[in-house]
Design an enzyme around this catalytic site. Structure first.
Site, short mmCIF file in Angstrom:
data_model
loop_
_atom_site.label_atom_id
_atom_site.label_comp_id
_atom_site.label_asym_id
_atom_site.label_seq_id
_atom_site.Cartn_x
_atom_site.Cartn_y
_atom_site.Cartn_z
N HIS A 28 -49.39 -195.00 73.73
CA HIS A 28 -49.27 -194.26 72.10
C HIS A 28 -50.41 -194.92 71.59
CE1 HIS A 28 -44.64 -193.42 72.31
NE2 HIS A 28 -45.31 -192.55 73.09
N LYS A 46 -41.88 -192.50 68.70
CA LYS A 46 -41.62 -194.08 68.85
C LYS A 46 -41.70 -194.48 70.25
CE LYS A 46 -37.89 -192.77 70.92
NZ LYS A 46 -37.72 -192.89 72.40
#
Length: 247
Positions: A28, A46
């Site tokens: 990420h 997330k």
């Protein structure tokens, strides 16, 4: 293979104005960082980052480039959660002294991504953002102390159950995540109903687009401080800070 991946991603960034990042957790930060440096708006699944310092850097780059960075934690944008926080903030239930938030599910396949330490697997990185976000939204993002209790998989070493315990000046909270256990107890719950269309992604996408077009109303739903809080809790756990293990 890595060279091809890098080249393909750069070529992809040449053709878009915004990206949605939904790759394994350990990627990420780097993928979001590269997109932000290219001046692209980023909606990132997330956890946004696995360390507070990484999250700080991403928000700094986004501010410098004048683009939107939003963590794709769909709970924050769903009408039912907004109704919950509104009720809690209204004082109708009085001063909140304790919050217990839980997200658990059973993943029995130990070859799955969620059990792979090389892909930042484990219960907390997979699910911990959800209960941690709820705690931070209801009690604030500056607890006096955070401690953890965790249980690890004997084969892979990733956590299959983790509970974070938060101490505030006027309240306490727990946030529990598990990929090897399931908790369900609906007794005595009071039920509220709100629209939840599709699988909920439309709400975060709507906020993301409004932010891109300059409407900052959505900032209060999931703020920079919320994302920083979740990243900070994750980094404390991954560093082994105040972690007790059980078997």
């Amino acid at each position: 293979a890595l060279l091809e991946y890098d080249t393909e991603y750069e070529q992809f960034l040449d053709r878009v104005h915004a990206v949605y990042i939904a790759v394994p957790h350990h990627l990420h930060y780097e993928m979001a960082r590269r997109a932000l440096l290219r001046g692209k708006h980023v909606l990132c699944e997330k956890p946004l980052a696995l360390a507070r310092e990484e999250a700080e850097e991403l928000f700094r780059i986004a501010a410098e480039k004048g683009v939107v960075l939003l963590e794709a934690l769909k709970t924050a944008f769903c009408p039912a959660f907004q109704q919950l926080t509104s009720l809690a903030g209204s004082g109708v239930i009085g001063s909140i002294k304790a919050v217990d938030a839980t997200f658990t599910k059973l993943i029995e396949d130990e070859t799955a991504r969620e059990y792979d330490p090389m892909q930042a697997g484990g219960a907390w990185t997979e699910l911990g953002s959800y209960p941690a976000f709820a705690v931070g939204k209801l009690l604030g993002t500056d607890p006096r102390r955070v401690r953890f209790v965790t249980c690890r998989n004997s084969h892979t070493g990733v956590d299959v159950f983790t509970r974070a315990e938060f101490l505030y000046s006027n309240a306490v909270a727990t946030a529990t995540a598990a990929i090897g256990a399931k908790q369900e107890d609906s007794r005595l719950n009071r039920k509220y109903f709100a629209n939840f269309e599709g699988d909920g992604l439309r709400y975060e996408l709507g906020v993301f687009l409004r932010l891109i077009h300059g409407c900052h109303h959505g900032n209060r739903l999931l703020t920079r401080e919320d994302s920083m809080f979740m990243a900070d809790v994750a980094s404390r756990f991954r560093r082994g800070e105040c972690v007790d293990e059980i078997s």
